[in-house]
Write a protein that holds these residues in place. Structure first.
Motif, PDB file in Angstrom:
ATOM      1  N   VAL A 158       0.878  -1.353   0.034  1.00 35.96           N
ATOM      2  CA  VAL A 158      -0.187   0.084   0.014  1.00 35.96           C
ATOM      3  C   VAL A 158       0.926   1.249  -0.056  1.00 35.96           C
ATOM      4  CG1 VAL A 158      -2.125  -0.959   1.056  1.00 35.96           C
ATOM      5  CG2 VAL A 158      -0.333  -0.227   2.500  1.00 35.96           C
ATOM      6  N   LEU A 159       1.892   1.181   0.491  1.00 30.00           N
ATOM      7  CA  LEU A 159       3.104   2.366   0.294  1.00 30.00           C
ATOM      8  C   LEU A 159       3.642   2.455  -1.066  1.00 30.00           C
ATOM      9  CD1 LEU A 159       5.138   1.632   3.645  1.00 30.00           C
ATOM     10  CD2 LEU A 159       3.043   3.241   3.140  1.00 30.00           C
ATOM     11  N   GLY A 160       3.255   1.740  -2.031  1.00 31.74           N
ATOM     12  CA  GLY A 160       3.762   2.064  -3.521  1.00 31.74           C
ATOM     13  C   GLY A 160       5.287   1.608  -3.579  1.00 31.74           C
ATOM     14  N   GLU A 161       5.949   0.844  -2.663  1.00 28.91           N
ATOM     15  CA  GLU A 161       7.393   0.973  -2.726  1.00 28.91           C
ATOM     16  C   GLU A 161       7.854   0.165  -3.989  1.00 28.91           C
ATOM     17  OE1 GLU A 161       8.433  -1.136   1.117  1.00 28.91           O
ATOM     18  OE2 GLU A 161       8.134   0.924   2.166  1.00 28.91           O
ATOM     19  N   ARG A 162       7.239  -0.907  -4.441  1.00 29.18           N
ATOM     20  CA  ARG A 162       7.524  -1.463  -5.593  1.00 29.18           C
ATOM     21  C   ARG A 162       6.702  -1.137  -6.989  1.00 29.18           C
ATOM     22  NH1 ARG A 162       7.853  -4.989  -1.158  1.00 29.18           N
ATOM     23  NH2 ARG A 162       6.087  -5.508  -1.448  1.00 29.18           N
ATOM     24  N   ALA A 163       5.837  -0.223  -6.572  1.00 27.47           N
ATOM     25  CA  ALA A 163       4.766  -0.113  -7.600  1.00 27.47           C
ATOM     26  C   ALA A 163       5.488   0.441  -9.149  1.00 27.47           C
ATOM     27  CB  ALA A 163       3.788   1.102  -7.281  1.00 27.47           C
ATOM     28  N   ASP A 164       6.719   1.046  -9.185  1.00 24.90           N
ATOM     29  CA  ASP A 164       7.134   1.504 -10.153  1.00 24.90           C
ATOM     30  C   ASP A 164       7.724   0.422 -10.967  1.00 24.90           C
ATOM     31  OD1 ASP A 164       6.469   3.912  -9.742  1.00 24.90           O
ATOM     32  OD2 ASP A 164       8.632   4.359  -8.799  1.00 24.90           O
ATOM     33  N   TYR A 165       7.901  -0.851 -10.788  1.00 27.26           N
ATOM     34  CA  TYR A 165       8.331  -2.024 -11.242  1.00 27.26           C
ATOM     35  C   TYR A 165       7.590  -3.139 -11.675  1.00 27.26           C
ATOM     36  CZ  TYR A 165      12.250   0.818  -9.199  1.00 27.26           C
ATOM     37  OH  TYR A 165      13.109   1.681  -8.425  1.00 27.26           O
ATOM     38  N   ILE A 166       6.353  -2.949 -11.371  1.00 27.26           N
ATOM     39  CA  ILE A 166       5.440  -4.197 -11.554  1.00 27.26           C
ATOM     40  C   ILE A 166       4.296  -3.952 -12.762  1.00 27.26           C
ATOM     41  CG2 ILE A 166       5.714  -4.736  -9.314  1.00 27.26           C
ATOM     42  CD1 ILE A 166       2.842  -3.494  -8.675  1.00 27.26           C
ATOM     43  N   GLN A 167       3.960  -2.554 -13.061  1.00 25.39           N
ATOM     44  CA  GLN A 167       2.847  -2.209 -13.871  1.00 25.39           C
ATOM     45  C   GLN A 167       2.950  -3.088 -15.331  1.00 25.39           C
ATOM     46  OE1 GLN A 167       1.379   1.525 -13.660  1.00 25.39           O
ATOM     47  NE2 GLN A 167       2.610   2.227 -11.868  1.00 25.39           N
TER      48      GLN A 167
END
Length: 407
Positions: free
Chosen positions: A303-312
């Protein structure tokens, strides 16, 4: 009287579902006149609220009609969890959005069992809407090309978005429509016209994800289905005029594109989508980076989006990161205890099974879970393979026969 009212309600809901599928295909039509996607545009709160509210309303009826009370409760828990995360973080990270999508759209898996005898109608709606999307694609890169020139120049490619918000979303949608097209039993002229528009928009999208996935699924269909091989043989031997007509119409669409397109005012250095591996290398780098960030926090939603930039760019990573290992295992346990493989010989189910395979293959370099309206079609395609196993009593109409066929 009770049965009559139930019948009327089911028909009314089917009409609303068909209307919603049509609206969904053109939900982002305003992007044709303001190509903000290329600038990192967010669709906005109103658009999100409207589409999730519509999906939630339909999903509630699906659960009630199929007596899928367990699924309704499970989705309600996901929505409560997503609401808590959204309020706690003051916004929607991709993990929260994924949970919300699942909570509002997962009951779409019940559609094939509820309306088994209307799958042909639903498929035809998707095909015709895909053709309509193709018309807008032609308009976009001809009449409206001046609006997109700067974006095309910056991205090094002329890629259509039509009414589907971004090029990959467009490619996946028309790819699904192309898979359904041969099984829709349309008249030759309609088949040829829809096929020409769908192929044009698929090419204009520049979505290699959709291209490769479509090719793999076609090879898979020919290898596992005698009916698919028979259809291809019949198409080549008995429907040559129809194929020629499709080619002529496709050439006509391309001629319209050439006639209406104007030379760009800015120089566009177009990359070759078929051979340029730059974006593929980015996806690989993101995957490697994601692996390096794995720790104990992966047990829970990011929920913090720590890995969000690498999964989309990967459905499997989006699912794992959004739900966490614990959440994903909970989902799998629920699915295993409440759904069964649907052993139904209805031929109208087969093209939707191909759609499911298409999404699972394309999910290696794209995420249909967060791509509207592809996420709706993804859950519908799941319903062609699995049927809900009711816990409380018998299920009316189509859901009842579905449960019987799976036992």
């Amino acid at each position: 009287m009770s049965r009559f009212l139930t019948f009327r309600l089911r028909n009314a809901t089917l009409a609303l579902l068909v209307l919603w599928l049509v609206v969904s295909a053109f939900y982002y039509a305003q992007q044709l006149f303001s190509p903000n996607f290329y600038l990192g545009y967010d669709e906005g709160t109103l658009h999100k609220v409207l589409k999730y509210f519509a999906c939630l309303t339909l999903s509630i009826y699906f659960c009630l009609a199929a007596r899928a009370y367990g699924l309704m409760i499970f989705c309600a828990l996901m929505l409560l969890l997503a609401s808590y995360f959204a309020m706690d973080r003051g916004g929607l990270e991709i993990a929260t959005l994924s949970i919300m999508v699942a909570g509002t759209m997962a009951p779409f898996i019940l559609i094939p069992s509820l309306w088994e005898d209307r799958l042909l109608l639903i498929g035809r709606v998707i095909v015709v809407c895909g053709a309509g999307v193709g018309i807008f694609s032609v308009i976009e890169i001809t009449v409206l090309s001046s609006l997109f020139e700067s974006a095309w120049a910056a991205n090094g490619s002329i890629r259509s978005i039509s009414t589907l918000f971004n090029p990959n979303n467009l490619g996946l949608y028309v790819g699904v429509a192309l898979l359904l097209l041969p099984y829709m039993r349309l008249k030759p002229l309609w088949t040829a016209l829809c096929g020409a528009l769908l192929m044009f928009s698929l090419a204009a999208s520049g979505s290699r994800t959709a291209w490769v996935a479509l090719l793999i699924v076609l090879i898979y269909a020919l290898s596992v289905s005698a009916d698919a091989r028979a259809r291809l043989s019949g198409l080549l031997h008995r429907h040559l005029p129809q194929l020629l007509l499709t080619g002529i119409l496709l050439a006509g669409v391309y001629a319209v594109y050439l006639a209406l397109s104007t030379p760009p005012e800015v120089e566009i250095q177009v990359a070759h989508r078929g051979t340029d591996l730059y974006t593929a290398s980015i996806r690989w780098d993101n995957f490697v980076t994601f692996l390096g960030l794995i720790d104990g926090s992966l047990l829970f939603p990011d929920v913090l989006g720590e890995r969000a930039d690498y999964i989309q760019d990967n459905f499997y990573l989006v699912t794992l990161n959004s739900f966490g290992v614990i959440g994903l295992l909970s989902f799998l346990v629920f699915f295993a205890t409440h759904f069964s493989p649907w052993r139904n010989s209805n031929p109208d189910l087969f093209p939707w099974k191909l759609v499911f395979v298409f999404y699972m293959v394309s999910g290696l370099s794209g995420s249909q879970l967060n791509s509207f309206p592809n996420n709706q079609l993804f859950f519908i395609s799941m319903g062609a393979l699995w049927v809900y196993r009711p816990v409380f009593g018998a299920v009316s109409c189509g859901a009842s026969s579905a449960a019987a066929s799976s036992s």
